[in-house]
Motif scaffolding. Structure first.
Motif, PDB file in Angstrom:
ATOM      1  N   GLU A   1      -0.042  -4.629  12.122  1.00 18.48           N
ATOM      2  CA  GLU A   1      -1.427  -4.196  11.935  1.00 18.48           C
ATOM      3  C   GLU A   1      -2.002  -4.750  10.635  1.00 18.48           C
ATOM      4  OE1 GLU A   1      -5.020  -2.572  12.828  1.00 18.48           O
ATOM      5  OE2 GLU A   1      -3.289  -2.527  14.142  1.00 18.48           O
TER       6      GLU A   1
ATOM      7  N   GLN B   1      -5.016  -7.462  10.048  1.00 23.69           N
ATOM      8  CA  GLN B   1      -6.133  -7.150   9.158  1.00 23.69           C
ATOM      9  C   GLN B   1      -6.399  -8.319   8.207  1.00 23.69           C
ATOM     10  OE1 GLN B   1      -7.990  -4.109   9.164  1.00 23.69           O
ATOM     11  NE2 GLN B   1      -9.333  -5.286   7.884  1.00 23.69           N
TER      12      GLN B   1
ATOM     13  N   LYS C   1     -12.710  -3.779  13.672  1.00 23.27           N
ATOM     14  CA  LYS C   1     -11.366  -3.782  13.085  1.00 23.27           C
ATOM     15  C   LYS C   1     -11.379  -4.087  11.589  1.00 23.27           C
ATOM     16  CE  LYS C   1      -8.953  -2.920  16.759  1.00 23.27           C
ATOM     17  NZ  LYS C   1      -8.243  -1.678  16.911  1.00 23.27           N
ATOM     18  N   ILE C   2     -12.554  -4.448  11.049  1.00 27.79           N
ATOM     19  CA  ILE C   2     -12.700  -4.664   9.613  1.00 27.79           C
ATOM     20  C   ILE C   2     -13.608  -3.547   9.101  1.00 27.79           C
ATOM     21  CG2 ILE C   2     -13.451  -6.238   7.792  1.00 27.79           C
ATOM     22  CD1 ILE C   2     -13.180  -8.524   9.817  1.00 27.79           C
ATOM     23  N   SER C   3     -13.125  -2.815   8.125  1.00 28.03           N
ATOM     24  CA  SER C   3     -13.902  -1.675   7.619  1.00 28.03           C
ATOM     25  C   SER C   3     -15.173  -2.145   6.922  1.00 28.03           C
ATOM     26  CB  SER C   3     -13.058  -0.852   6.643  1.00 28.03           C
ATOM     27  OG  SER C   3     -12.907  -1.552   5.425  1.00 28.03           O
TER      28      SER C   3
END
Length: 171
Positions: free
Chosen positions: A3, A7, A83-85
């Motif tokens: 994970e 990222q 998926k990217i904050s």
């Protein structure tokens, strides 16, 4: 760990998607390291895997590598926007806002050299604007030392050389 690795890859893809010029290995690594996202070796592994998957492409020079987002990379990023904050996206955008001139200049002023078939060296000096060449000058010299000097001087004197050539050629 998979994970986290995913990222880091998405961050690299996002960075390349946010600019209209390539980024260097150093620029990508510096961002990731300065934000304490990960280690140098992890960044290099993520970049290597993105290249292997053909999500980014490379253009090597004698002292760095330029990275470009491929259409497949852009498509992959579009499938995973959440998926990217937002915090990481803001960090990337702030980094570009704070460093855009330096980042763009690093990519716009290119100097590299290579060994020629006639046992000499060629120094290739380029000045680009929005990834289009303004000047592309190759000078053949006898030694590696001369080629290195031309490349180093191009970085600091490109404006003078370009201006002089334009003045001379447009008379």
């Amino acid at each position: 760990m998979a994970e986290a690795s995913t990222q880091y890859k998405l961050i690299v893809l996002y960075m390349l998607d946010q600019v209209d010029f390539p980024l260097t290995n150093t620029q990508i690594s510096n961002f990731m390291l300065n934000k304490d996202y990960t280690t140098y070796f992890t960044v290099q592994q993520a970049i290597s895997e993105l290249v292997h998957a053909e999500l980014i492409r490379t253009e090597p020079t004698h002292n760095n590598t330029h990275y470009y987002l491929t259409p497949a990379g852009r498509e992959t990023l579009s499938y995973l926007p959440d998926k990217i904050s937002d915090a990481i996206k803001a960090d990337v955008l702030d980094y570009f806002k704070e460093n855009q001139m330096e980042l763009r200049q690093e990519i716009s002023i290119i100097a590299d050299y290579y060994k020629t078939t006639s046992q000499g060296f060629a120094a290739r000096c380029q000045l680009k604007e929005r990834n289009r060449p303004l000047i592309d000058l190759t000078v053949t010299v006898k030694s590696k030392t001369e080629a290195e000097a031309i490349c180093a001087n191009w970085k600091s004197q490109h404006e003078d050389v370009y201006g002089y050539l334009m003045e001379l050629l447009l008379k």
